[in-house]
Design a protein around this motif. Structure first.
Motif, PDB file in Angstrom:
ATOM      1  N   ALA A 127      40.442  45.508  33.468  1.00  0.00           N
ATOM      2  CA  ALA A 127      39.715  45.835  32.233  1.00  0.00           C
ATOM      3  C   ALA A 127      39.259  47.286  32.223  1.00  0.00           C
ATOM      4  CB  ALA A 127      38.520  44.904  32.068  1.00  0.00           C
ATOM      5  N   THR A 128      38.911  47.836  33.382  1.00  0.00           N
ATOM      6  CA  THR A 128      38.453  49.223  33.458  1.00  0.00           C
ATOM      7  C   THR A 128      39.587  50.218  33.659  1.00  0.00           C
ATOM      8  OG1 THR A 128      38.069  48.978  35.848  1.00  0.00           O
ATOM      9  CG2 THR A 128      36.212  48.519  34.374  1.00  0.00           C
ATOM     10  N   GLY A 129      40.813  49.721  33.788  1.00  0.00           N
ATOM     11  CA  GLY A 129      41.954  50.606  33.985  1.00  0.00           C
ATOM     12  C   GLY A 129      42.114  51.097  35.403  1.00  0.00           C
ATOM     13  N   GLU A 130      41.342  50.545  36.315  1.00  0.00           N
ATOM     14  CA  GLU A 130      41.439  50.955  37.719  1.00  0.00           C
ATOM     15  C   GLU A 130      42.803  50.620  38.296  1.00  0.00           C
ATOM     16  OE1 GLU A 130      39.032  50.049  41.889  1.00  0.00           O
ATOM     17  OE2 GLU A 130      38.021  49.788  39.954  1.00  0.00           O
ATOM     18  N   ILE A 131      43.360  49.489  37.862  1.00  0.00           N
ATOM     19  CA  ILE A 131      44.720  49.121  38.225  1.00  0.00           C
ATOM     20  C   ILE A 131      45.425  48.649  36.969  1.00  0.00           C
ATOM     21  CG2 ILE A 131      44.229  48.513  40.625  1.00  0.00           C
ATOM     22  CD1 ILE A 131      44.055  45.610  39.780  1.00  0.00           C
ATOM     23  N   GLN A 132      46.743  48.753  36.944  1.00  0.00           N
ATOM     24  CA  GLN A 132      47.510  48.365  35.767  1.00  0.00           C
ATOM     25  C   GLN A 132      48.074  46.962  35.879  1.00  0.00           C
ATOM     26  OE1 GLN A 132      47.746  50.105  32.887  1.00  0.00           O
ATOM     27  NE2 GLN A 132      46.277  51.480  33.852  1.00  0.00           N
ATOM     28  N   SER A 133      48.444  46.561  37.067  1.00  0.00           N
ATOM     29  CA  SER A 133      49.064  45.248  37.219  1.00  0.00           C
ATOM     30  C   SER A 133      48.633  44.626  38.541  1.00  0.00           C
ATOM     31  CB  SER A 133      50.593  45.353  37.150  1.00  0.00           C
ATOM     32  OG  SER A 133      51.079  46.177  38.193  1.00  0.00           O
ATOM     33  N   VAL A 134      48.659  43.302  38.566  1.00  0.00           N
ATOM     34  CA  VAL A 134      48.265  42.572  39.771  1.00  0.00           C
ATOM     35  C   VAL A 134      49.174  41.369  39.960  1.00  0.00           C
ATOM     36  CG1 VAL A 134      45.832  43.233  39.678  1.00  0.00           C
ATOM     37  CG2 VAL A 134      46.596  41.179  38.495  1.00  0.00           C
ATOM     38  N   HIS A 135      49.199  40.910  41.193  1.00  0.00           N
ATOM     39  CA  HIS A 135      49.898  39.665  41.515  1.00  0.00           C
ATOM     40  C   HIS A 135      49.097  38.994  42.615  1.00  0.00           C
ATOM     41  CE1 HIS A 135      53.541  37.549  43.573  1.00  0.00           C
ATOM     42  NE2 HIS A 135      52.838  36.710  42.810  1.00  0.00           N
ATOM     43  N   TYR A 136      48.488  37.882  42.280  1.00  0.00           N
ATOM     44  CA  TYR A 136      47.668  37.193  43.263  1.00  0.00           C
ATOM     45  C   TYR A 136      47.563  35.720  42.880  1.00  0.00           C
ATOM     46  CZ  TYR A 136      43.809  37.252  39.871  1.00  0.00           C
ATOM     47  OH  TYR A 136      43.026  37.066  38.757  1.00  0.00           O
ATOM     48  N   GLY A 137      46.948  34.944  43.734  1.00  0.00           N
ATOM     49  CA  GLY A 137      46.782  33.525  43.478  1.00  0.00           C
ATOM     50  C   GLY A 137      45.349  33.093  43.750  1.00  0.00           C
ATOM     51  N   PHE A 138      44.960  31.988  43.154  1.00  0.00           N
ATOM     52  CA  PHE A 138      43.634  31.436  43.416  1.00  0.00           C
ATOM     53  C   PHE A 138      43.654  29.944  43.115  1.00  0.00           C
ATOM     54  CE2 PHE A 138      43.581  32.668  38.945  1.00  0.00           C
ATOM     55  CZ  PHE A 138      42.960  31.594  38.330  1.00  0.00           C
ATOM     56  N   ARG A 139      42.576  29.304  43.476  1.00  0.00           N
ATOM     57  CA  ARG A 139      42.437  27.877  43.217  1.00  0.00           C
ATOM     58  C   ARG A 139      41.686  27.663  41.914  1.00  0.00           C
ATOM     59  NH1 ARG A 139      39.785  26.424  48.879  1.00  0.00           N
ATOM     60  NH2 ARG A 139      38.940  28.508  48.434  1.00  0.00           N
ATOM     61  N   GLY A 140      42.255  26.820  41.053  1.00  0.00           N
ATOM     62  CA  GLY A 140      41.633  26.528  39.769  1.00  0.00           C
ATOM     63  C   GLY A 140      41.108  25.104  39.716  1.00  0.00           C
ATOM     64  N   ILE A 141      40.319  24.850  38.671  1.00  0.00           N
ATOM     65  CA  ILE A 141      39.743  23.523  38.467  1.00  0.00           C
ATOM     66  C   ILE A 141      40.175  23.017  37.099  1.00  0.00           C
ATOM     67  CG2 ILE A 141      37.632  22.174  38.317  1.00  0.00           C
ATOM     68  CD1 ILE A 141      36.251  24.322  39.950  1.00  0.00           C
ATOM     69  N   LYS A 142      40.827  21.854  37.090  1.00  0.00           N
ATOM     70  CA  LYS A 142      41.235  21.247  35.836  1.00  0.00           C
ATOM     71  C   LYS A 142      40.035  20.598  35.158  1.00  0.00           C
ATOM     72  CE  LYS A 142      45.251  19.338  35.480  1.00  0.00           C
ATOM     73  NZ  LYS A 142      46.476  18.523  35.604  1.00  0.00           N
ATOM     74  N   LYS A 143      40.238  20.221  33.916  1.00  0.00           N
ATOM     75  CA  LYS A 143      39.176  19.571  33.152  1.00  0.00           C
ATOM     76  C   LYS A 143      38.688  18.311  33.860  1.00  0.00           C
ATOM     77  CE  LYS A 143      38.146  17.920  28.459  1.00  0.00           C
ATOM     78  NZ  LYS A 143      38.714  17.689  27.090  1.00  0.00           N
ATOM     79  N   THR A 144      39.594  17.640  34.554  1.00  0.00           N
ATOM     80  CA  THR A 144      39.245  16.401  35.273  1.00  0.00           C
ATOM     81  C   THR A 144      38.535  16.670  36.590  1.00  0.00           C
ATOM     82  OG1 THR A 144      41.414  16.404  36.352  1.00  0.00           O
ATOM     83  CG2 THR A 144      41.225  15.205  34.260  1.00  0.00           C
ATOM     84  N   GLY A 145      38.435  17.953  36.982  1.00  0.00           N
ATOM     85  CA  GLY A 145      37.838  18.292  38.264  1.00  0.00           C
ATOM     86  C   GLY A 145      38.853  18.427  39.374  1.00  0.00           C
TER      87      GLY A 145
END
Length: 847
Positions: free
Chosen positions: A404-422
């Motif tokens: 958002a601040t323009g510090e980097i233009q592109s990224v590639h990474y992963g993370f753990r998400g939470i579905k609506k069901t938990g």
């Protein structure tokens, strides 16, 4: 009144009127004239009638004269009035009148001329008119005055004049020839101050020049049309756009050359309406196609400016145009691109999103599907925090901030998400940032890689298993040989000690020693079983077991007492569920598993601390941390937790590796404990989870599938008379002498007639000439043929030969093949008298 002669006549009549005598004076003058004239000679001879007639005529003539005099007086009065009106018109006219002599001197001037030149009329008379003309323009005056007097033709011209106060002004002069009272030629001049008009005209010229400059230099196309629609000007940009040169189209009809046929008349009519000033406001801007030289259509947006003369009549129109063709094409391409994006986005197999100020401003259907929401729910002021696993939020927030601040233009990474069901999922991000509506926008695509993560984990597990298998290949071979040999030794030890427990009376103190030897033999066999389990060559002896009882029995063992005594500052507590369900498993292995966990927990505490052993029932319907799949159902959960130093995160993945240990060798560390625990749990179709924090402690949680069956301890013990022999013959085939001897003693004790041989070859030879109701056949014998080959040869002698298979090794494919050929149960060495007795009895009773 406009000619000089008329003016002269009026002046003469005016003088006569001023000198007219009174009636008395006229009488006197008439009498004087009459006396000067002689009377007729025959006046005396005139008759009375003639005199009367003459008098009558004189009277008529007198009346006629009086009437003429009256008419003359009326005419004189009208003439005076007309003269007064003329003088008023002349002096007070809104234009300046000046009479100039042939020599150029001012003879007369009206009040307006005097006011214009800034002098009284009297001061103007006999002044040369050139005194009031600027030197540079006097030639203009001389030339037109000369032509006037030579030709008599009226002259009209413009020049610059100057007032008394030296104020310059523009004047328009109209000169006509005339004569004065004496007939001398004069010049009548009408002066008009046209300064404002001239300034307006100059301003108009400057404006036109400025417009022309703008037209020539503007980045837009520019054209000018006269009132008939003829082209009178085009700029360079127009020529470049259309391919026409100015000299090719100047003077040509705009509509015929440039307007497409289907709209030509419509546009021409609009133009005519504008020229007639019927609809000027409505078409100050306009859009239409034009045809350029190569026949291509270009859409132009026009801004039209009308040029009017001083009377307000439209004389031409200047049009500045912007070529919209490329913009329209770009807009169409943009619309097509947006449609393509929308189609790609909506039917994409990956999630697509946009985030502004932390809030989702766009998501596609796949993105919503990944997290189990609808698109509307995602766009209802949802912050991305809501979809991120709390432990991963800082990572995601930092990646969003950098983009958002323009510090980097592109990224590639992963993370753990939470579905609506938990439900916990794994996602992979390919992200970038753009400016949208003037705001920084974080955008990207998202893949649900949960299945891939599971596959990768499974792959790692398989690789680890392969690595362990390779690493333990030598150990497996060694363990197999050691286990075989130890089991043979333990078989002798347990066999004879069990015979002692049978033969020693209950009141003899030696009986307890014999019982302890039996129990130690069983535990020693369990240790050997651990080795085989570790190398996946162990036998899974399953029975219904009570975990709480296993824990209670463990706490009552000397080994446990020794462990606690060695760590007096550690308190071991139990929290066992009273209604705990049973499990199907091996009590010996389970006890060893619990002991290993408790031992590790106690030894992990430096100084004072606590170890808690807890059991509970739990229904599992979702994944257990550390396990990719889990069968839904009831589980008995065993937890061993401590308040020790904890396990570093970098070490957690290694704790199940064989021979991995942080203990010193003087404190019981062999490195097999947790490897055996994991193997035992897996053998029981269970799951294991470990949570550890450095400095706070570690918790191992084991999940075992529960059973509603009753534990073996709740069943009646099989009486010995139910598995004793009835004189049947048993042939023991074993390559170990001690094993043959203890087997012979045990089976004899059970009431069988026993014979023993040391090899398979000897067994075949024995059976050629003798019979045996059942064989107790060792599977591995060296040297010579093994149990399977022996059984095959025996079947050639007696196809119905019964046999029980025994071995110090795990059950193998060869033992199972022998069973397919007709052999009976498999009994693991060292065997107890009850186990082998029931196996022989059941096989003899099998039809």
């Amino acid at each position: 009144m406009k000619n000089g002669k008329g003016d002269i006549i009026m002046k003469k009549e005016n003088k006569a009127a001023e000198s007219e005598p009174k009636p008395v004076a006229l009488r006197e003058r008439a009498e004087k004239i009459a006396l000067e004239k002689a009377l007729p000679e025959n006046i005396d001879k005139i008759s009375q009638a003639e005199v009367k007639r003459t008098i009558q005529e004189l009277q008529v003539h007198q009346i006629e004269l009086e009437m003429q005099n009256e008419e003359l007086r009326l005419t004189q009065r009208e003439l005076k009035a007309s003269q007064a009106r003329y003088l008023d018109l002349y002096d007070l006219a809104p234009v300046s009148y000046v009479t100039v002599s042939e020599k150029g001197l001012i003879l007369e001037a009206n009040l307006t001329a005097a006011a214009l030149l800034g002098l009284p009329r009297s001061a103007l008379v006999k002044q040369p008119l050139t005194r009031f003309i600027i030197n540079e323009d006097q030639n203009i005056y001389y030339l037109h005055r000369k032509q006037l007097f030579e030709t008599g033709a009226p002259q009209a011209f413009e020049l610059r004049m100057v007032k008394k106060d030296e104020t310059a002004f523009w004047a328009h002069l109209v000169a006509t020839a005339a004569q004065d009272a004496d007939g001398a030629p004069v010049c009548r001049v009408v002066l008009s101050d046209i300064t404002e008009h001239k300034l307006a005209e100059e301003a108009l010229i400057k404006s036109e020049l400025k417009c022309r400059y703008i037209l020539l230099n503007t980045p837009q196309i520019g054209i000018s049309l006269d009132s008939d629609g003829k082209i009178i000007f085009v700029n360079d940009h127009f020529q470049k756009l259309t391919g026409w040169k100015a000299e090719e189209i100047i003077g040509q009809d705009w509509f015929d050359i440039f307007i497409p046929g289907k709209i030509r008349e419509e546009i021409r009519n609009v133009f005519k309406a504008v020229m007639r000033q019927e609809d000027t406001a409505g078409h100050s801007t306009y859009e239409n196609d034009i045809v350029i030289k190569n026949g291509e259509l270009r859409l132009i947006s026009w801004a039209n400016v009308l040029t009017k003369d001083l009377q307000g009549k439209i004389i031409d129109v200047t049009c500045l145009g912007m070529d919209l063709t490329e913009r329209i094409r770009n807009e169409e391409a943009l619309r097509n691109s947006e449609n393509k994006f929308r189609n790609i986005s909506e039917y994409s197999l990956v999630g697509i999103y946009m985030i502004q100020d932390g809030i989702f401003s766009y998501v596609n259907s796949k993105f919503a599907e990944i997290f189990g929401y609808t698109i509307e729910e995602c766009l209802n002021n949802m912050h991305f925090r809501q979809l991120v696993y709390p432990e991963d939020f800082d990572i995601v927030q930092e990646q969003v901030r950098k983009r958002a601040t323009g510090e980097i233009q592109s990224v590639h990474y992963g993370f753990r998400g939470i579905k609506k069901t938990g439900e916990l999922i794994h996602v992979e991000i390919f992200g970038s940032s753009i400016m949208l509506d003037g705001r920084p926008t974080v955008t990207g695509t998202m893949l649900d890689i949960t299945m891939r993560k599971r596959a990768e984990q499974e792959k790692r597990n398989l690789e680890e298993r392969l690595h362990n298998a390779e690493k333990m290949e030598v150990l497996g071979k060694l363990a197999g040989r050691v286990a075989h040999d130890l089991n043979n030794v333990l078989g002798v030890l347990s066999g004879y000690s069990e015979l002692l427990t049978i033969r020693i009376p209950a009141d003899n103190p030696l009986k307890e020693y014999a019982i302890n030897i039996v129990q130690s033999s069983v535990k020693a066999a369990a240790i050997v079983e651990d080795l085989l389990t570790l190398t996946r060559r162990g036998v899974r002896v399953m029975e219904v077991a009570k975990v709480n009882k296993i824990i209670a029995d463990l706490i009552a063992t000397p080994e446990f007492d020794k462990l606690v005594a060695y760590h007096p500052s550690v308190i071991v507590r139990t929290d066992l569920a009273k209604d705990l369900l049973n499990i199907s498993g091996s009590p010996v292995h389970l006890e060893k598993t619990v002991f290993n966990l408790v031992s590790n927990a106690v030894e992990a505490i430096a100084g004072g601390g606590k170890v808690i052993i807890k059991t509970e029932n739990r229904y599992i319907d979702k994944a257990i941390e550390g396990s990719q799949t889990v069968a839904e159902g009831e589980y008995v959960v065993l937890t061993v937790s401590d308040t020790g130093k904890g396990i570093p995160a970098s070490e957690l993945k290694k704790i199940y590796e064989p021979f991995y240990t942080k203990k010193s060798m003087r404190r019981s560390g062999t490195g097999l404990g947790l490897a055996i625990v994991q193997g035992a749990v897996q053998d029981h179709d269970g799951y294991i989870d470990v949570q550890s924090t450095e400095g706070k402690g570690t918790t191992f949680t084991l999940y075992f599938p529960a059973t509603r069956e009753k534990a073996a301890a709740e069943l009646q013990k099989t009486p010995m008379d139910q598995y004793t022999g009835r004189g049947e013959t048993v042939l023991v085939v074993d390559d170990v002498k001690e094993q043959r001897e203890v087997a012979t003693t045990l089976f004899t004790q059970l009431g069988y007639s026993v014979n023993a041989v040391s090899s398979g070859e000897d067994a075949v030879e024995y059976l050629k000439s003798n019979k045996a109701d059942i064989l107790v056949l060792d599977m591995i014998m060296e040297p010579g043929i093994d149990g399977l080959d022996t059984y095959k040869l025996v079947l050639e002698i007696n196809p119905l030969q019964k046999a029980v298979i025994v071995s110090g090794f795990s059950e193998t494919d060869r033992s199972r093949e022998a069973q397919k050929l007709g052999a009976g149960p498999y009994v693991k060495k060292p065997y107890m008298i009850e186990t082998i007795g029931i196996a022989i009895r059941d096989e003899l009773g099998r039809k």
